[in-house]
Every structure is written in C-alpha cells, then in structure tokens.
Design an enzyme around this catalytic site. Structure first.
Site, PDB file in Angstrom:
ATOM      1  CD  GLN A  26       2.792 -41.031  -6.589  1.00  0.00           C
ATOM      2  OE1 GLN A  26       3.893 -41.064  -7.126  1.00  0.00           O
ATOM      3  NE2 GLN A  26       2.023 -42.104  -6.483  1.00  0.00           N
TER       4      GLN A  26
ATOM      5  CE1 TYR B  70       0.779 -44.814  -8.699  1.00  0.00           C
ATOM      6  CE2 TYR B  70       3.169 -44.771  -8.517  1.00  0.00           C
ATOM      7  CZ  TYR B  70       2.007 -44.474  -9.209  1.00  0.00           C
ATOM      8  OH  TYR B  70       2.085 -43.834 -10.418  1.00  0.00           O
TER       9      TYR B  70
ATOM     10  NE  ARG C 193       4.322 -44.861 -20.796  1.00  0.00           N
ATOM     11  CZ  ARG C 193       4.185 -45.308 -19.542  1.00  0.00           C
ATOM     12  NH1 ARG C 193       3.057 -45.134 -18.905  1.00  0.00           N
ATOM     13  NH2 ARG C 193       5.180 -45.906 -18.941  1.00  0.00           N
TER      14      ARG C 193
ATOM     15  CE  LYS D 220      -0.584 -37.012 -10.265  1.00  0.00           C
ATOM     16  NZ  LYS D 220      -0.397 -38.246 -11.049  1.00  0.00           N
TER      17      LYS D 220
ATOM     18  CG  HIS E 213      -1.117 -41.250 -14.532  1.00  0.00           C
ATOM     19  ND1 HIS E 213      -1.235 -41.753 -13.270  1.00  0.00           N
ATOM     20  CD2 HIS E 213       0.201 -41.392 -14.853  1.00  0.00           C
ATOM     21  CE1 HIS E 213      -0.054 -42.185 -12.844  1.00  0.00           C
ATOM     22  NE2 HIS E 213       0.845 -41.975 -13.791  1.00  0.00           N
TER      23      HIS E 213
ATOM     24  NE  ARG F 214       3.334 -41.324 -18.341  1.00  0.00           N
ATOM     25  CZ  ARG F 214       4.410 -41.402 -19.118  1.00  0.00           C
ATOM     26  NH1 ARG F 214       4.495 -40.650 -20.190  1.00  0.00           N
ATOM     27  NH2 ARG F 214       5.391 -42.234 -18.839  1.00  0.00           N
TER      28      ARG F 214
ATOM     29  CG  ASP G 111      -2.167 -34.029 -13.443  1.00  0.00           C
ATOM     30  OD1 ASP G 111      -3.003 -34.662 -14.123  1.00  0.00           O
ATOM     31  OD2 ASP G 111      -1.395 -34.584 -12.645  1.00  0.00           O
TER      32      ASP G 111
ATOM     33  N   GLY H 209       3.672 -32.595 -15.436  1.00  0.00           N
ATOM     34  CA  GLY H 209       4.598 -33.731 -15.435  1.00  0.00           C
ATOM     35  C   GLY H 209       5.618 -33.590 -16.548  1.00  0.00           C
ATOM     36  NE  ARG H 210       3.367 -37.071 -21.634  1.00  0.00           N
ATOM     37  CZ  ARG H 210       2.095 -37.227 -21.259  1.00  0.00           C
ATOM     38  NH1 ARG H 210       1.411 -36.207 -20.733  1.00  0.00           N
ATOM     39  NH2 ARG H 210       1.491 -38.391 -21.398  1.00  0.00           N
TER      40      ARG H 210
HETATM   41  C1  LIG Z   1       7.374 -39.974 -17.219  1.00  0.00           C
HETATM   42  C2  LIG Z   1       6.216 -39.829 -16.300  1.00  0.00           C
HETATM   43  C3  LIG Z   1       6.189 -40.564 -15.116  1.00  0.00           C
HETATM   44  C4  LIG Z   1       5.112 -40.421 -14.237  1.00  0.00           C
HETATM   45  N1  LIG Z   1       5.144 -41.085 -13.040  1.00  0.00           N
HETATM   46  C5  LIG Z   1       4.153 -40.877 -12.132  1.00  0.00           C
HETATM   47  C6  LIG Z   1       4.232 -41.455 -10.838  1.00  0.00           C
HETATM   48  O1  LIG Z   1       5.189 -42.151 -10.488  1.00  0.00           O
HETATM   49  N2  LIG Z   1       3.217 -41.209  -9.980  1.00  0.00           N
HETATM   50  C7  LIG Z   1       2.140 -40.424 -10.321  1.00  0.00           C
HETATM   51  O2  LIG Z   1       1.242 -40.232  -9.506  1.00  0.00           O
HETATM   52  N3  LIG Z   1       2.055 -39.860 -11.543  1.00  0.00           N
HETATM   53  C8  LIG Z   1       3.035 -40.055 -12.439  1.00  0.00           C
HETATM   54  N4  LIG Z   1       2.969 -39.446 -13.672  1.00  0.00           N
HETATM   55  C9  LIG Z   1       1.817 -38.587 -13.999  1.00  0.00           C
HETATM   56  C10 LIG Z   1       2.066 -37.141 -13.571  1.00  0.00           C
HETATM   57  O3  LIG Z   1       2.118 -36.981 -12.191  1.00  0.00           O
HETATM   58  C11 LIG Z   1       0.953 -36.224 -14.097  1.00  0.00           C
HETATM   59  O4  LIG Z   1      -0.298 -36.712 -13.676  1.00  0.00           O
HETATM   60  C12 LIG Z   1       0.951 -36.092 -15.607  1.00  0.00           C
HETATM   61  O5  LIG Z   1       2.246 -36.113 -16.126  1.00  0.00           O
HETATM   62  C13 LIG Z   1       0.250 -34.789 -15.983  1.00  0.00           C
HETATM   63  O6  LIG Z   1       0.183 -34.626 -17.357  1.00  0.00           O
HETATM   64  P1  LIG Z   1       1.234 -33.772 -18.217  1.00  0.00           P
HETATM   65  O7  LIG Z   1       2.433 -34.642 -18.380  1.00  0.00           O
HETATM   66  O8  LIG Z   1       0.487 -33.543 -19.487  1.00  0.00           O
HETATM   67  O9  LIG Z   1       1.540 -32.518 -17.434  1.00  0.00           O
HETATM   68  C14 LIG Z   1       4.029 -39.576 -14.567  1.00  0.00           C
HETATM   69  C15 LIG Z   1       4.067 -38.857 -15.766  1.00  0.00           C
HETATM   70  C16 LIG Z   1       5.140 -38.972 -16.611  1.00  0.00           C
HETATM   71  C17 LIG Z   1       5.163 -38.170 -17.880  1.00  0.00           C
END
Ligand SMILES: Cc1cc2nc3c(=O)[nH]c(=O)nc-3n(C[C@H](O)[C@H](O)[C@H](O)COP(=O)(O)O)c2cc1C
Length: 424
Positions: free
Chosen positions: A178, A180, A215, A297, A321, A324, A352, A375-376
């Site tokens: 992934q 940026y 956050r 994404k 995301h 977030r 997601d 993610g989480r």
């Molecule tokens: C702690 C944390 C760090 C994340 N860091 C990134 C990241 O570096 N790049 C990215 O594209 N998404 C990042 N995300 C988003 C996740 O890829 C994903 O979109 C998201 O967690 C999905 O929701 P969920 O946590 O409810 O499954 C992050 C999410 C969390 C919880």
C-alpha cells in the site's frame, strides 16, 4: 388445560396414577464421560485465544494486553466517530434471504483476487505501526496471512521493511503493498520499485488521506510513535509490563520503509507522507510505473470510482478508512450496490470498514464486492496473541462465512448475489 392432579381436582379413573421417577446410584464410568475439562495450556495466550469465539471477544482480550493509548489508537475513529458507528449499523441492517433444501453438503469459500487464489474473500488490509500492537508486528501478520492463504497488504507506514516482510511467508504468499502518494515523489517512485523487486503482486494506492483525520482519543492520550516516556506512560509501564519489556528489548520502533540509521531520511519521510496536492495525474504516473494490478483505496462515491477506472485502476476499495479520516463520510456498504452495478464488470470491487463477522463478508460479496479488507480486527488478534491471534481472526471469519453459506442454502461464495440479501 391444567392437569387435575396439579389443581387438586379428582383424577378420572381412565388416567393411571402418577408414578415416582425411579432413582439409582450412577456408575463412575458414566460420570467420567461427563467430566470434560478444557485442556489448559501453560501459555496464557493460548488459553486466551481458545476462549475467543468472535472478533469482539478478541477486542476485549486486546484491551487487557496493551497500554490504553495503544488500544485506543487502533480502536478509535475520527472526530465524533459517526462514520465508524454508521458502518456497523449498516451491517446490522443486513437481512439474508435463505433458500432451503438445496442439497449443498459442502460449501466452497475460496475465491480469486486479481487472478490469484485466496482461501476466502478476505484481505488483511494495510495498517500503520503494527509493532505497536505486538513486538513481532508485520512479520506476524504476514505469516498468519500466508498460513491462512489470504493476501496481506503492507503499508507505507510499516514498522518492518518491504524486504523483510517479503521474506516471511514463503513463495506462495500473496503480498500486496500500500502506497501513499508522498510529497517526495522520488521516494514514492522508489517504494514502487522496491515493492516490485521484492515480489509484491498488487499495488494499493490510498487516496483518502490528504491530511490525517483527528482521532481525539489520540490527542488526549498524547499518543506518539515511538511512545514518549511521560509520567502517564510510566504509570502504563507498571500496568502492562510485558508489552513494555517487549517494546524495549526488541529492534527500535521506527518506520521501516526508509533505511534505518538515517535520521534525516526518517524525518523527510514523516514530514512528507501525506500530500494534499496529489491529483489523478499523480495516480496515472504510479500506474505507468507499476505493471501489476493497481487498486485505489478510499473511494467513497460512484463518480470517483469512474475516475479511478479512467486513471487505469484495476480495482477499488470502497472504504471510509474504518471511520478514521473524514467523519460523516459515506458508508461503504451503502455505496457498494450502485458501484457494483455500474462498474462491477470493469473493476474488481473490494470493501472495508466495519467488517466484523463472516456474515458481513457474505453480505458484502452478495452486494457486489469481490472481497473485504479488515484493519482493526486482525490488530485485536495481534494484540491478544501475536501471530496465533491473527490466525485465530482468519479462522473465525472463515468458520462464520462457511456457516452463513450453509444456512443460506448456497454452495459457494460465487453463488452469493443480490437476491441473497437486502438492507432493512
Ligand atoms: C491502526 C490503523 C492504522 C491504519 N493505517 C493505514 C495505513 O497506513 N494505510 C491505509 O491505507 N489504511 C490504513 N488504515 C485503514 C485500514 O486499511 C482499513 O481501511 C480500515 O482499518 C478498515 O476498517 P476496520 O478497521 O473497521 O476493518 C489503518 C487502520 C487502522 C485501524
């Protein structure tokens, strides 16, 4: 009608008198058969994971393993957390429409993603700073994904390098990277090359982060990477000594996509990660530099899905995301049907945010997604039990998805379609 004996009424002669239940002394062998103590492992993590039935159980286990600021960094959402809540509410509105007596004794939960097989329609999505959740971080996640037969997407913000993650999991592991689009376009291009050289199959470009969402819990907790030693964190040390010992006795917690030991490169990297001036022209440049599948994404509207397609994307992740970034942003599950309807034959559509059960995956696939990212959830598993915790998360999703298909009367994920589900 009440029985005559219960009310004290006289018993008609045609009903025989009530007989007392005969009693006896049980044989020891009968009692032995009933006593089934769960095996107790000397490793507390094994017991913890064995008890967990759901992702939510692992979330609670995670809460007790790591400092509060770390748990809240993972668990929290942006601003008022409205989007985060709404993503869950949307999944709770899912109603399945089963069909019965279909003779499906086996169900097939496998799928393919960008031409490669996957054990189920699930991808461990990119998350920054995995080594905060557990000292083995991305290595543990990559191994668990490889063992579970599903892809793992390493983030630009990783705490293990592109090459070190590639060395985990063996030749069959499906590795995604992934990216940026950073202020430093040279570094951006360099990472694309490194991912290509290291054998990553899919490039995921995240576009929903022109700046970082706020956050509030992180701000209030004084959250930082690496954690600062303040009176508050010292108090944390006393509460979570194992986590701190692991943090302090393993390799330093730093961003690992730039070479270690170059503080300037690190500073340059951190300052320049997010570039609010990035455009679809930049995306087209990334497209030109990457010959494998390209996924965008953070798409939240059908219009932007079209723009991603025009820029050469092979797939999109409909995502907020995980709630977030922009609070009050659209809920991916609600955007999905229209995007799938209009673009499903030209883009591989992933989704997601808020996917917490195998039934959620079934619903998303039925509404047009090829697979879901999480993610989480796997970070909860990582916090609760390292690599084994992440494997447990994958197992939970797989078992729940398999059971959902059985109960829906469908033989495979390929058979999931809009007829199987509606949003109440
Ligand atoms: C702690 C944390 C760090 C994340 N860091 C990134 C990241 O570096 N790049 C990215 O594209 N998404 C990042 N995300 C988003 C996740 O890829 C994903 O979109 C998201 O967690 C999905 O929701 P969920 O946590 O409810 O499954 C992050 C999410 C969390 C919880």
């Amino acid at each position: 009608m009440t029985a005559p004996e219960a009310t004290g009424a006289t018993r008609p002669a045609s009903v025989p008198p009530r007989r007392r239940t005969a009693r006896r002394i049980p044989r020891p062998s009968e009692i032995r058969q009933l006593v089934q103590l769960d095996p107790i492992s000397p490793r507390p993590a094994t017991n913890r994971l064995r008890r967990a039935l759901t992702v939510e159980d692992l979330r609670e286990a995670a809460r007790r393993r790591v400092p509060r600021s770390v748990f809240e960094f993972v668990d929290g959402g942006a601003e008022d957390e409205l989007t985060m809540r709404r993503t869950r509410e949307a999944f709770e509105r899912v109603e399945f429409r089963p069909t019965v007596l279909n003779g499906a004794s086996e169900v097939d939960i496998t799928t393919s993603l960008f031409g490669r097989p996957s054990a189920l329609p699930l991808v461990l999505g990119p998350t920054g700073f995995c080594r905060l959740s557990h000292h083995e971080g991305e290595r543990a996640v990559a191994r668990a994904a490889a063992l579970g037969g599903i892809p793992f997407a390493l983030t630009t913000m990783g705490t293990v390098s592109i090459e070190d993650v590639a060395a985990v999991g063996g030749p069959d592991a499906d590795r995604w990277f992934q990216l940026y689009i950073m202020r430093d376009r040279g570094l951006t291009a360099e990472l694309v090359q490194r991912a290509k050289t290291a054998g990553y199959s899919v490039l995921v470009v995240t576009v929903d982060t022109p700046v970082t969402g706020q956050r509030r819990k992180d701000v209030r907790n004084g959250f930082s990477v690496p954690p600062k030693l303040t009176p508050r964190t010292l108090l944390d040390i006393s509460r979570r000594p194992e986590w701190w010992i692991n943090l302090l006795t393993t390799e330093p917690l730093v961003f690992a996509t730039v070479p270690a030991g170059e503080p300037e490169a690190h500073a340059r990297f951190i300052d320049g990660v997010f570039d609010p001036s990035a455009t679809f022209a930049d995306l087209a440049q990334v497209r030109a530099a990457w010959d494998g599948p390209l996924v965008v994404k953070g798409i939240q509207t059908v219009e932007d899905a079209y723009r991603a397609l025009d820029a050469g994307a092979d797939g999109v992740v409909l995502s907020s995301h995980g709630g977030r970034q922009l609070d009050r942003s659209p809920v991916a599950l609600e955007v999905l049907p229209r995007v799938a309807d209009e673009l499903g034959d030209r883009l591989e559509i992933l989704l997601d945010s808020g996917v917490r059960t195998g039934a959620d995956i079934a619903a998303a696939v039925a509404l047009g997604a090829k697979a879901c990212l999480v993610g989480r959830p796997y970070l909860y598993g990582l916090m609760a039990g390292g690599e084994a915790g992440v494997r447990k998360v994958i197992d939970i999703y797989a078992a729940e998805l398999r059971r959902s298909l059985h109960l829906l009367g469908l033989p495979s994920v390929a058979a999931l379609g809009p007829g199987a589900v509606r949003l109440r």
